[in-house]
Each structure stands twice: as structure tokens, then as C-alpha cells.
Design a protein around this motif. Structure first.
Motif: not given
Ligand code: F6P
Length: 544
Positions: A186-212
Motif C-alpha cells: 500500500v506504500d504509494g512509492a511502490e505504485a509510483a515506481i511501477a507506473l513510472a515511464g509507463l504509457d497508459p495507452a499500452r498498459t493492461l491492469v490486472v486487479v487480482s484479489s480473491k475477496t476484492f
């Protein structure tokens, strides 16, 4: 049918093992090898392209016999049958435990309560396969017509560790031009680094959660959803976000099209789910055929586990060894050292599998356990660990059994590096087992005052696990091997290896603290907790 819980410490096998432990403490691996030239051969097993040498463990024939008797006395085989036949063996949650259904070979049935569970699994696999083919071929494109080149997997625990571990293990099988990034914390730094340099137009997001409903995943999913919609508009979500969950209602409420949801079932525990739809990002990376190979590897071990007699049943033997070390020789932990960079995240994966499953203090019928349960699992890849904590393994005062895992086939063209890697793996097992006596050290010319420091006591146990090669098939087999040895330990101890109530309290308290951190009112905690909240409030005011 409910199975009575047998307290393992009340069995005659347990008493025999206590006597065995005295004998084993008085001997050594060196002596046992010297006495029995056939020791390695008689304690080495091969299944599904994985060779496991148990001979450098602190056991003799009698120990093995008594461990098997312990398995019989505690009903391991009965519990195994109960799992495969779909009985609700996760009693504290009243759930079936059927991750083995996820890898039933195509065309085979697994009927539970009159329903073919394997057919449900096949349907989801088919949908995953179609989607995978579409993304990989470029038939499924982003909202602006671009091909999707990066998968961002959002999930934590069992909805992260397996796919993340597999992405690294199978990186050579990954389609060129496709990359995966993972957001778990949940550390926002992790999301920030993961998204850095990515183009949303070429990105597929898989939200994986048994419970959601998981705090970390939902926080990150909302954040990434905004990242998509800010760049591409609300309509783009349908092309750029898919979900993997058992909770269709929550997926819809979040704003993901149910047609873009891949389901699974409550009989699949999070830490047993990397071969369910939770493996969608894995399938996207390696393709449906390779994913099917991985499932075949899992199944090969399932078949062995379900059918081999206890005496030669590798997961059962591995599980019993863990019971032996913790119950009789006082070991607190288990080290897992993969001599393979590709398997570098296996220890992290196994930490959840082992510790969330067997870190329990009460039996299935609610009594306090009468012996130590699951070990603390930890590890790093070899040879890195050798330059860090192996000092303690070789000369420290604690007994730390280790699994040393190697891959025979090189994973790169640098063959001589692979020779050296493998040499280190084999040598470490030898050094741990046999050490170097003071006499040998002195004879090698070491000055007398240094001899005590350069002596290696040896007699430190290891299990050598060698994969012929690292493929989707062998990865599946390796993971299944660990799943079932975890099962075996839990069955002997009479605990429920499939619930995880122990994670709840911290989560509940964090909800309260989260409100308090951003509030101003008085808090009702111990003085230490209250001080930490006050300190953060003050810092937060400075950074606002
Ligand atoms: O908090 C522990 C846990 O429930 C794990 O058992 C699970 O793998 C993880 O959280 C993630 O849960 P979910 O897939 O429901 O988001």
C-alpha cells in the motif's frame, strides 16, 4: 465426515522418535555416511524431473520408519483422501480445499457433491486462454488502438507472490515485447515506481484479489484506475482493466465489466492460487500452452502425492522431516536457498505458503497444540547468501535445516558460470554436513591460535533438490511438492493449514489507526501506540 484430531505427542511413534532423537544427537552425518555406503542412493527420490536427496538430513532408517508410523497414527493419508474428495477439511472456515482441481488434466472430471468441479475450472481456463491469445496476438488493443505491452498486476499475498515469483522464474518463457510489473504494497512509492515511464495507452491492469476487499489492493486499484481514466477517459477502463476474483459483486461495484472478470472459488486458498485465474498475468506472459504445462507439472506431483505409498511419497517425507526437526531436534526455522536467480523469489513465495498455512497454535478442534508447529521460513538465492548469512549456518549455534535447490540445465549461455554456481551448491551441502575438524584444520598448516575459529563442526542438515531444468512444468511440480509437504505437516500436527485468522487483528486495528492518524481527537491506546500516533500526526502536519 469429520476426522478426529490425534495429538501426535500421545502416539507411540512420537515416543519412539524421542528415543531416536537421543541416538541421532549422539551420532553424526559423517558417521552415518561412513556406516552406510548406500545412504545417498537409499534416501534419494525422483519425481517429475525433480531429484531430491534426503541423505544429508539428520535421520537414519529407524527415524524414517517412525516418522511414517507417526503419519499413519495421525491420519495423514485419510486427510489427504478427504482433501482430494472435496470434504470441507478447512474446518474453521467450513470450506473445501480443492486447489488440486485447478490442475486436473483436460478432459478428466473431478466430481464433488455431484458437480464436476474440473468442468468449471476448464471453463475459466478457456476464457483466460482466449483473452491471453487476444492480448498476445494484438487482437485485444487499448482504447486508442495501441497494442498492450505492459501488464500491471495489482494484488498482494497469494494474489501477488505466486505470479511475481513465476514471472521471474519463467522470464525466459515470456513473450518478447511483453513486460509485467507488480504493485502489492500500500506504500504509494511502490505504485509510483511501477507506473513510472509507463504509457497508459499500452498498459493492461490486472486487479487480482480473491475477496476484492483487501485494503492494499483496492487502494492501488483505485489509484491506477484514476491513472488510466485521467489519461484516456472513463470508457478506456473496459480495454485496460480486468479483474481476477471470487467476488463478482465487488468487481462490478468497482467499475470493471463482469465480462472482464476471471473467477475462481472459495475452495482455493490465496496461497494456493497461482495456478487459478490468479495466474492470469503468468498466462499472459508465457502463453496458454506453457501455462498448461505448468498445470501438468502441478498435477504430476498431485498424482504422486495421492497414490504413492507413504514410504516413498516425497511430499510426505519432506513434511515429516520438518516435523522431525521442529518436534525433536529443536529447529526453529527452515532456510530455502535457490541456486538460480530465476528462482530468486521462491523463498518469499514459500514464506506465505508455509507460514500462513502452518503458523498455528491451536488444533482443528480448538485445543492448544502440544508441540511446535510451522518453522520460520526464510532464504535468499545462492550464491548471494553465502556472502551474507552462511556464516551462521556453518558455525553458529542454531540448527537450521536448509533446502538447497539447483537446476541442472544452465539458464544462460554462460556455461562456466553455471558450473561454478552448481559447484557452490554441491559444496555447501558437503561443507554443512561434514565440516572440517580441528585436526584437519591444524594439519592444513593453520596456526594453532586460529584453529578454533577455522573449525567447522559440520552435521548441519540439508536437502538437495535438483530440477533437471527450469520450465513451466518443473516450476509447477516444485510448487506442488511444497504445497503437499505443507499439507503433511499440518495433518500431523492436527491444525487447519487452510485458514489464516492470524492476519485479521492487525488489519482491524489498522482501520482504527488509519482514521486516527488523519484526525485530531483523543485516542484510546497504550502509551507507546498513542505516542506513535501523535508523532505521525505532528509529522503529517509538517508535510501537509
Ligand atoms: O491477509 C492475508 C490474505 O488474506 C492472504 O491470505 C491472501 O493471499 C491475501 O491476503 C490477499 O487476499 P485477496 O486475494 O483477497 O486480496
Amino acid at each position: 465426515m469429520t476426522h478426529a484430531v490425534v495429538d501426535p505427542t500421545t502416539t507411540s511413534a512420537w515416543r519412539a522418535l524421542e528415543v531416536d532423537a537421543e541416538r541421532i544427537r549422539a551420532t553424526s552425518l559423517a558417521e552415518m555416511f561412513a556406516d552406510d555406503p548406500g545412504r545417498a542412493a537409499s534416501l534419494t527420490y525422483e519425481v517429475a524431473g525433480i531429484t531430491v536427496d534426503l541423505s544429508k538430513n539428520l535421520v537414519d532408517g529407524q527415524v524414517m520408519t517412525h516418522l511414517i508410523e507417526l503419519a499413519r497414527a495421525t491420519g495423514v493419508a485419510e486427510r489427504r483422501s478427504a482433501m482430494f474428495s472435496g470434504e470441507p477439511i478447512n474446518t474453521s472456515e467450513d470450506r473445501k480445499v480443492l486447489h488440486v482441481a485447478l490442475r486436473v488434466p483436460p478432459g478428466e472430471k473431478l466430481v464433488v457433491d455431484g458437480h464436476d468441479v474440473a468442468a468449471d475450472v476448464a471453463e475459466v481456463l478457456g476464457a483466460m486462454g482466449q483473452f491471453t491469445d487476444a492480448v498476445r496476438s494484438g487482437a485485444w488493443i487499448g482504447a486508442t488502438g495501441e497494442r498492450l505491452t505492459t501488464i500491471v498486476n495489482i494484488g498482494i499475498g497469494g494474489s501477488y507472490l505466486g505470479p511475481m515469483m513465476a514471472a521471474q522464474a519463467l522470464r525466459r518463457d515470456t513473450m518478447t515485447g511483453l513486460e509485467a510489473r507488480f504493485i502489492a504494497n500500500v506504500d504509494g512509492a511502490e505504485a509510483a515506481i511501477a507506473l513510472a515511464g509507463l504509457d497508459p495507452a499500452r498498459t493492461l491492469v490486472v486487479v487480482s484479489s480473491k475477496t476484492f476487499t483487501t485494503l492494499e489492493t483496492m487502494t492501488n486499484a483505485r489509484l491506477v484506475r484514476r491513472w488510466i481514466t485521467d489519461a484516456l477517459g472513463e470508457e478506456a477502463v473496459a480495454r485496460h482493466m480486468v479483474a481476477v476474483s471470487t467476488n463478482a459483486e465487488a468487481v462490478v461495484a468497482f467499475g470493471i465489466d463482469p465480462k472482464s472478470m476471471f473467477g475462481f472459488w472459495d475452495f482455493v486458498g490465496g496461497r494456493y492460487s497461482m495456478d487459478s485465474a490468479i495466474g492470469l498475468s503468468t498466462m499472459l506472459l508465457i502463453g496458454r500452452e506453457s501455462f498448461a504445462q505448468m498445470l501438468a507439472g502441478f498435477h504430476e506431483i498431485d498424482r504422486h502425492f495421492a497414490t504413492a505409498s507413504l514410504e516413498v511419497n516425497l511430499p510426505i517425507l519432506l513434511g515429516l522431516l520438518r516435523v522431525w526437526y521442529s518436534g525433536f531436534l529443536g529447529a526453529q526455522s527452515l532456510g530455502v536457498m535457490p541456486y538460480s536467480s530465476d528462482l530468486g523469489r521462491l523463498p518469499a513465495y514459500l514464506q506465505q505458503l508455509e507460514m500462513e498455512s502452518n503458523g498455528k497454535g491451536v488444533t482443528r478442534d480448538g485445543r492448544v497444540v502440544s508441540t511446535d508447529t510451522g518453522p520460520i521460513v526464510w532464504g535468499e538465492p545462492g550464491t548471494d547468501g553465502q556472502h551474507s548469512f552462511y556464516q551462521l549456518l556453518h558455525q553458529g549455534t542454531r540448527l537450521v535445516p536448509v533446502d538447497l535447490i539447483g537446476v541442472l540445465k544452465p539458464m544462460s549461455e554462460h556455461r562456466s558460470s553455471h558450473d561454478l554456481l552448481t559447484a557452490n551448491l554441491i559444496a555447501q551441502a558437503e561443507a554443512l554436513a561434514f565440516g572440517r575438524s580441528a585436526e584437519e584444520v591444524a594439519a592444513s598448516g593453520v596456526p594453532a591460535h586460529q584453529v578454533p575459529f577455522r573449525t567447522f563442526p559440520g552435521n548441519r542438515p540439508s536437502t538437495l533438490i535438483l530440477l533437471d531444468e527450469l520450465t513451466p512444468f518443473s516450476l509447477g511440480a516444485l510448487v506442488a511438492l511444497y504445497e503437499h509437504e505443507v499439507f503433511t505437516q499440518g495433518a500431523v500436527w492436527g491444525i487447519d493449514s487452510f485458514d489464516q485468522w492470524g492476519v485479521e487483528l492487525g488489519k482491524a486495528l489498522a482501520t482504527t489507526v488509519a482514521e486516527e492518524l488523519v484526525g485530531e481527537g483523543a485516542v484510546d491506546h497504550d502509551s507507546s501506540t498513542a505516542a506513535a500516533i501523535a508523532r505521525y500526526r505532528a509529522a503529517r502536519a509538517r508535510w501537509a
